[in-house]
Structures are given as C-alpha cells and as structure tokens.
Design an enzyme around this catalytic site. Structure first.
Site, mmCIF file in Angstrom:
data_model
loop_
_atom_site.group_PDB
_atom_site.id
_atom_site.type_symbol
_atom_site.label_atom_id
_atom_site.label_comp_id
_atom_site.label_asym_id
_atom_site.label_seq_id
_atom_site.Cartn_x
_atom_site.Cartn_y
_atom_site.Cartn_z
ATOM 1 N N CYS A 2 -7.210 -32.911 44.869
ATOM 2 C CA CYS A 2 -7.983 -33.634 43.862
ATOM 3 C C CYS A 2 -8.856 -32.697 43.028
ATOM 4 O O CYS A 2 -9.471 -31.774 43.558
ATOM 5 C CB CYS A 2 -8.928 -34.636 44.516
ATOM 6 S SG CYS A 2 -8.115 -35.845 45.527
ATOM 7 N N ARG A 27 -3.831 -27.471 40.885
ATOM 8 C CA ARG A 27 -4.258 -27.724 42.262
ATOM 9 C C ARG A 27 -3.303 -28.663 42.998
ATOM 10 O O ARG A 27 -3.332 -28.729 44.219
ATOM 11 C CB ARG A 27 -5.665 -28.343 42.268
ATOM 12 C CG ARG A 27 -6.727 -27.418 41.735
ATOM 13 C CD ARG A 27 -7.975 -28.179 41.338
ATOM 14 N NE ARG A 27 -8.684 -28.722 42.479
ATOM 15 C CZ ARG A 27 -9.753 -28.166 43.026
ATOM 16 N NH1 ARG A 27 -10.227 -27.046 42.539
ATOM 17 N NH2 ARG A 27 -10.362 -28.723 44.042
ATOM 18 N N TRP A 74 -4.883 -36.393 44.745
ATOM 19 C CA TRP A 74 -3.881 -36.045 45.749
ATOM 20 C C TRP A 74 -4.139 -36.988 46.914
ATOM 21 O O TRP A 74 -5.182 -36.919 47.560
ATOM 22 C CB TRP A 74 -4.047 -34.585 46.168
ATOM 23 C CG TRP A 74 -2.996 -34.070 47.084
ATOM 24 C CD1 TRP A 74 -1.787 -33.555 46.736
ATOM 25 C CD2 TRP A 74 -3.059 -33.985 48.517
ATOM 26 N NE1 TRP A 74 -1.084 -33.161 47.854
ATOM 27 C CE2 TRP A 74 -1.840 -33.421 48.957
ATOM 28 C CE3 TRP A 74 -4.021 -34.339 49.467
ATOM 29 C CZ2 TRP A 74 -1.563 -33.194 50.295
ATOM 30 C CZ3 TRP A 74 -3.739 -34.119 50.809
ATOM 31 C CH2 TRP A 74 -2.520 -33.552 51.213
ATOM 32 N N ASN A 98 -13.386 -36.023 45.397
ATOM 33 C CA ASN A 98 -12.511 -35.058 46.044
ATOM 34 C C ASN A 98 -12.997 -34.920 47.477
ATOM 35 O O ASN A 98 -14.170 -34.643 47.701
ATOM 36 C CB ASN A 98 -12.613 -33.707 45.304
ATOM 37 C CG ASN A 98 -11.897 -32.593 46.032
ATOM 38 O OD1 ASN A 98 -11.081 -32.846 46.906
ATOM 39 N ND2 ASN A 98 -12.200 -31.355 45.675
ATOM 40 N N GLY A 99 -12.103 -35.126 48.447
ATOM 41 C CA GLY A 99 -12.506 -35.001 49.852
ATOM 42 C C GLY A 99 -12.072 -36.222 50.644
ATOM 43 O O GLY A 99 -11.187 -36.974 50.212
ATOM 44 N N GLU A 476 7.506 -16.586 56.724
ATOM 45 C CA GLU A 476 7.175 -16.824 55.305
ATOM 46 C C GLU A 476 8.434 -17.232 54.527
ATOM 47 O O GLU A 476 8.386 -18.103 53.654
ATOM 48 C CB GLU A 476 6.531 -15.556 54.718
ATOM 49 C CG GLU A 476 6.342 -15.530 53.216
ATOM 50 C CD GLU A 476 5.393 -16.581 52.654
ATOM 51 O OE1 GLU A 476 4.792 -17.337 53.430
ATOM 52 O OE2 GLU A 476 5.294 -16.663 51.410
ATOM 53 N N LYS A 480 8.675 -20.693 52.525
ATOM 54 C CA LYS A 480 8.973 -20.744 51.091
ATOM 55 C C LYS A 480 10.190 -21.633 50.835
ATOM 56 O O LYS A 480 10.193 -22.449 49.917
ATOM 57 C CB LYS A 480 9.283 -19.339 50.549
ATOM 58 C CG LYS A 480 8.069 -18.491 50.272
ATOM 59 C CD LYS A 480 7.415 -18.891 48.978
ATOM 60 C CE LYS A 480 5.962 -18.446 48.893
ATOM 61 N NZ LYS A 480 5.045 -18.967 49.881
ATOM 62 N N GLU A 483 9.331 -25.442 51.485
ATOM 63 C CA GLU A 483 8.376 -26.097 50.578
ATOM 64 C C GLU A 483 8.928 -26.231 49.153
ATOM 65 O O GLU A 483 8.548 -27.134 48.423
ATOM 66 C CB GLU A 483 7.019 -25.378 50.571
ATOM 67 C CG GLU A 483 7.021 -24.028 49.911
ATOM 68 C CD GLU A 483 5.632 -23.393 49.838
ATOM 69 O OE1 GLU A 483 4.640 -24.121 49.824
ATOM 70 O OE2 GLU A 483 5.564 -22.154 49.802
ATOM 71 N N HIS A 499 16.835 -17.674 73.088
ATOM 72 C CA HIS A 499 16.052 -18.510 74.002
ATOM 73 C C HIS A 499 15.954 -19.956 73.519
ATOM 74 O O HIS A 499 15.068 -20.693 73.961
ATOM 75 C CB HIS A 499 14.651 -17.911 74.183
ATOM 76 C CG HIS A 499 14.671 -16.545 74.782
ATOM 77 N ND1 HIS A 499 15.025 -16.305 76.093
ATOM 78 C CD2 HIS A 499 14.435 -15.330 74.238
ATOM 79 C CE1 HIS A 499 14.981 -15.006 76.335
ATOM 80 N NE2 HIS A 499 14.627 -14.385 75.215
ATOM 81 N N LYS A 598 -2.303 -26.954 45.524
ATOM 82 C CA LYS A 598 -2.592 -25.526 45.453
ATOM 83 C C LYS A 598 -3.912 -25.205 46.131
ATOM 84 O O LYS A 598 -4.075 -24.176 46.750
ATOM 85 C CB LYS A 598 -2.636 -25.106 43.980
ATOM 86 C CG LYS A 598 -2.845 -23.618 43.746
ATOM 87 C CD LYS A 598 -1.581 -22.842 44.040
ATOM 88 C CE LYS A 598 -1.719 -21.357 43.825
ATOM 89 N NZ LYS A 598 -0.677 -20.630 44.583
#
Ligand code: F6R
Length: 603
Positions: A2, A27, A74, A98-99, A476, A480, A483, A499, A598
C-alpha cells in the site's frame, strides 16, 4: 505494498495526487482510489486494478478540491475489489491506510450495529474516529483516543468532512513522510512520492500524528506538540523510465554492468588492486560473529555472503530470515555485528528484526539501496549499495549490488583479521574488475537464455541445484523463476538431491544446475549424472572446461571464466534472464507479478 499520499493546497489536488500515486506504483498494489474535499463534502473515486483504471474513472468523474488523499492498496483483509479499495468512507471521514489493524475484529464488535461498507481492517479505524467526532470531540481530542485504541502497524491519511483546510495523518510501524511546499503541504509513504513537489521532508516518528495546514504541520506525540527535523531529500523528482526496454526488469538486468562498475570504482583502488572502502568503521578483529538479516532475495544475498565471510575472514555468520529471527528468541551474542540487508530499507520484517537485534545490544550495519529509508535511519552505520531506483518488483541489480558490497566487506574483514594475504586480495579484486564487462557480454547473449526459457514455458515444475556459493544462488534462481513465471521451482544443494527431491526426477522435470569452475565442480558434475541416469532433463550453466566434462545429452550454457569466489556475481545474471524470458514467454506481468509488492510493509 500500500502507498498513501495526501495534499492540502490552494489549487486542485487530483492531478498532483495521481502523479504521486504513479510514483508509488512500483511498491505493488491491486486497486487504487482518491478522495477530495469539495465545498467541505467528501467525494471519492476508486477502481480495482491498475492506476490507469483510476485515471479512466477520473476522466469521467472530475474531483475538484484543494485537499485530498489517495491510495494504492495491496490486499490484506478483504479481497482486491473496488468495494475494499481505499479511501474508506464514513459520514464524517475518508481514510487511507498502509499496514494492518490487528484488533479490527474487537473494534468492529464494540461498534455494534454500525454498518461497514467494506471487508477491510481499515474501516474499524474510520468508524472509531467517526464515533468520537459524533460524540462532539474535536480532532485534537479524538486522534489520541484513536491512537490509543488501535493496535498493529499503520500509516494513515484522513480527510474530515467540513474541514477542507486540513489533512490529518498518523503513523506507527509503517513509514510516513511530510513534505513542506510553498503554500502547500504533503504527506506520503515515501520520499519518492513527494519529491516531484518538494525536497524538504520530515519523517514522522513512532506514534506521531499530525494536522497539516497549507502552511504548516502540527505534529503531536503523547499529547504534546513536537518538532521533527526537516531534511533535504537527494532523490530526483523525475520519473524513472524504461529507456526503450519493454520492461523495467530487463532494463535493470542490463544496467548491472554499469551499476557494478560504478560501485566498484568507489570501493577499490584499481592501481593497487586492493579494497578501499571509505567511511565504514568496523572493528573486524573484535567481532566474534555476524548476524546476516534480510528477507527474500536480500536474505539470499546474505546467504551467499556467509561463504565469503566464513572462508575469507574466518568469521562465523548466522543467516537470519528476518521474520523468524525475533520470534525464534534464540541466544543472541551482543558483541556480534548485525548486517541488515534490504533494497527498499522499508521491509517491516527486516526493520522489526533490526530493532530486536539492537535490543539485544548488537551494532547494526544497514546494507541498503535506499539510504533515505527507515532502516537507514535506524542503523548505526549505512553501507549504500548504489544500485539506483529498482522499479521491477523482482530484485535484480540490487541483488548483485548487495553481493558486490558484501564481498568487498568480506575482503576488508579478511585483511583486517589477517586471514587473507595481499595476493589473494589482489586476485579477488582483479577478478571483480572483469565482472562488469562479463555481465555486459552475458546480457548480449540474451537470445540463448530466451531459447532456454521458451523450452521451459510449459513446465509445471523445475529444480535449481548448486553447491557451495552456488547453493544460495540456486535458491535465488528458484525464487526468481516462481515469482515471475509462476512455474513452481525449488532450489536445493546439489548434494541433497539424493535425500528426497530425486524422487521428482523424470523426463518432464527440468533441473537447472549452477556449476562454476570451483572446488565443488567435480561433485556437482556427479549429481548431474544422477539426474541423467533417471532420464531427467539437466540444463547446466558452467565454464567452457566444465562443459567439456558434462558428457552427452546435457544441455548447457557456457559461462565466462571467473574466479570461483566471484562467480555468484556472474551466475546471478543467467538465472535472472531465464526467469525474465520465461515470464515473457508465459505472458505474466513481469514488472508487477501477481500478489507481490516491492515494498513489504506488513508482517
Ligand atoms: C524477490 C524480491 C523479494 C525482496 C524482499 C526483501 O525478487 O525482490 O524477495 O528481496 O521482499 O525486500 P527488501 O530488499 O526491499 O527488504
């Protein structure tokens, strides 16, 4: 996540709010909205989806008014929809948030028969404030009561019906900045949203709430008027463009050679080929260990650095996922150095972990791309990574810039602790000097990665494998890929495959192996054969020499020769390119993948 913005001015604010919202777009969000006070009455426009949808609505429904607030949402409580988009309105107020309000259910229950217009936690605050105002309380009386009653993290901006001369804002946990203009005042989630209008900013502190007038800010904390320092932001008001690239992400991948070149220039002495990192005063000899703290890709940069610090500086490193660190409540060595890694500098989990580490007596170094962030302000020392604005939600250039800064730091630590000699330092710095050009050359070979990614586009799953420094890089790579392309991917230490994950291997499962020329190569090659023996499809990124040893039938991409301890800086690039090209091939939203943000400002 947000983003909020508010303006009180002597002119129509809707176009200004829209401009500011666009700067918060990076964001990540799922809906947007705006409200203004027109002749004292609140008018609002909201839309699900991108800001361009809000812009279309605004073209149909003008919002004239000199005081207004706007929001990118968001979703946390209540699905993404116009109904749940902010501003949330009551008969008395319009509010953006926001929060997360943790006790929203309790507040809603207390409010009894009050009809809610949304499914959001935010509305409990709007209704609470409305209740106090309807009881005849002034804003000065009502706001402290609201602050006392709500729990959780919030940055709020509020319009009050009948008061077109003011804007109210408050914060706890989530960041909020005030901008001082000429006869107008602003409030926003970050400096980026405000610098098109002013560079004179003040960052509100915990539990501050403020009444903004056109010419001043009255800031209150615990019932008292307080002064907060005004600082000058160095950020540019210019909108960052794509420079001809289709996506910010590809632009940012391509920028890595320049970013790393510039960062190197300020961290090494090219003549002596030694590290020369100015301005960081760390007593490396007396540090017993490091807590390396971060989330997501930033955490993985720290996981790579663990290998560097442990081997080059003989310094034990505990890698800590920020959201776990403070809740685990394990023993914390107060003499240890905490390195908090964050691109945005606003990630709430990382900030909370920083505060936890500080509470345990640790010294904090913030390794940050945004030196004007909350984590920067709360760190004892800041090591900026100088990647420049990163707009694509998936971190690329910030990651390699973090890696570079961490390797430089590990070399510095190794020299101070006497665990590496000058020859090793020179060899590492010489290898680093080659990296920018090697990255530029890799980006030129984009087509090879596009071809590979095309072949992955119909896969449901993929595995990434690596050993040593390439193990966190494999994590990573998987992060990547999932997402961006929504292909389910897992990263594993290559030696762990047998294993468990080996059960997944069949001809439909691509296994991408990171195999630079290093001390683990032999073993990694053996693991590739295990994949082949089970009809698995192995795809290997390796050196020319490594490629000769792969045997028949193993797809591979030949990487430039690189010093083994520098290899993560280079091998990070193909994993970004593969994920990018796979996302393009599958038609996903590359710069703003679904559900992601973001700047992650909720826990
Ligand atoms: C993944 C990604 C995220 C971030 C994480 C931390 O590509 O970008 O995993 O790394 O959300 O964000 P910062 O670095 O801003 O603290």
């Amino acid at each position: 996540m947000c983003g909020i913005v508010g303006i009180v001015a002597g002119r129509d604010v809707a176009p200004l709010l829209l401009e500011s919202l666009k700067r918060l777009e990076y964001r990540g969000y799922d809906s947007a909205g705006m409200a203004v006070l027109r002749n004292g009455a609140i008018e609002r426009v909201r839309a699900e989806g991108k800001i361009v949808r809000l812009e279309e609505r605004l073209a149909q429904t003008q919002l004239p008014g000199h005081t207004g607030i706007a929001h990118t949402r968001w979703a946390t409580h209540g699905r993404p929809s116009e109904r749940n988009a902010h501003p949330i309105m009551t008969s008395r107020v319009a509010l953006v948030h926001n929060g997360i309000i943790e006790n929203f259910a309790e507040l809603q229950a207390e409010q009894g028969s009050v009809a809610y217009e949304s499914d959001t936690d935010t509305e409990s605050v709007a209704q609470l404030l409305t209740q106090y105002l309807e009881q005849g309380k002034s804003i000065e009386e009502a706001m402290p009561l609201v602050m006392d009653r709500i729990r959780g993290a919030f940055a709020l901006a509020i319009l009050i019906a009948g008061r077109p001369d003011i804007l109210v804002a408050a914060r706890r946990g989530s960041p909020l900045a005030i901008g001082y203009g000429e006869g107008e005042m602003y409030v926003g989630s970050d400096a980026l949203a405000l610098v098109p209008f002013t560079n004179r900013l003040c960052y509100l502190e915990e539990d501050d709430w403020v009444i903004l007038h056109r010419d001043r800010a009255e800031i209150y904390n615990q019932g008292r008027l307080v002064n907060r320092e005004i600082v000058y932001s160095m950020l540019s008001g210019a909108i960052t463009g794509k420079d001809g690239y289709r996506h910010f992400m590809m632009k940012e991948i391509a920028e890595q050679s320049v970013v790393l070149g510039d960062a190197l220039a300020s961290a090494i002495d090219p003549a002596s080929r030694q590290v020369a990192l100015p301005g960081l005063d760390i007593d490396w000899k007396n540090i017993p260990r490091i807590s390396m703290i971060g989330c997501g890709t930033a955490y993985l940069a720290g996981a790579v650095a663990k290998y560097w610090f442990e081997r080059l500086a003989s310094l034990p490193v505990d890698t800590e996922i920020a959201s776990e660190y403070r809740y685990r409540q394990g023993p914390v060595d107060p003499q240890a150095l905490a390195i908090v890694i964050s691109q945005s500098g606003e990630t709430i989990d990382s900030l909370a972990a920083l505060r936890y580490a500080r509470g345990k007596g640790q010294r904090i170094v913030g390794l940050l791309n945004n030196p004007e962030s909350t984590i920067a302000r709360e760190s004892d020392a800041v090591l900026p990574v100088h990647a420049g604005p990163e707009i694509g939600v998936a971190s690329t250039k910030a990651f390699t810039a973090q890696l570079l800064a961490l390797l430089i730091l590990a070399i510095q630590a190794g020299r101070a602790r006497g665990t590496i000699n000058a020859a090793t330092e020179t060899a590492l710095v010489s290898a680093l000097i080659e990296v920018p050009a090697q990255i530029a050359a890799l980006v030129q070979r984009r087509e090879e990665f596009a071809t590979l990614a095309h072949a992955l586009r119909d896969s449901q799953h993929a595995l990434y494998l690596g050993r040593g420094l390439s193990y966190p890089l494999a994590l990573e790579g998987a992060l990547k890929l999932k997402e961006l392309s929504y292909i389910h991917a897992e990263g594993y230490p290559a030696g762990e495959m047998k294993h468990g994950p080996i059960a997944l291997i069949d001809e439909t499962m691509p296994v991408i192996v990171l195999a630079p020329e290093d001390e683990w190569l032999e073993k990694t090659l053996a693991n590739i054969q295990e994949v082949r023996a089970r009809s698995g499809r192995a795809i290997c990124f390796t050196s020319a020499q490594g490629a000769r040893r792969l045997g028949d039938g193993v797809e591979h991409i030949v990487m430039p020769d690189v010093h083994p301890w520098v290899s993560p800086l280079l091998y990070a690039v193909p994993i970004q390119l593969v994920a990018y090209e796979a996302a393009v091939a599958r038609g996903t939203d590359v710069d703003q993948p679904r559900n992601l943000a973001k700047s992650v400002t909720v826990e």
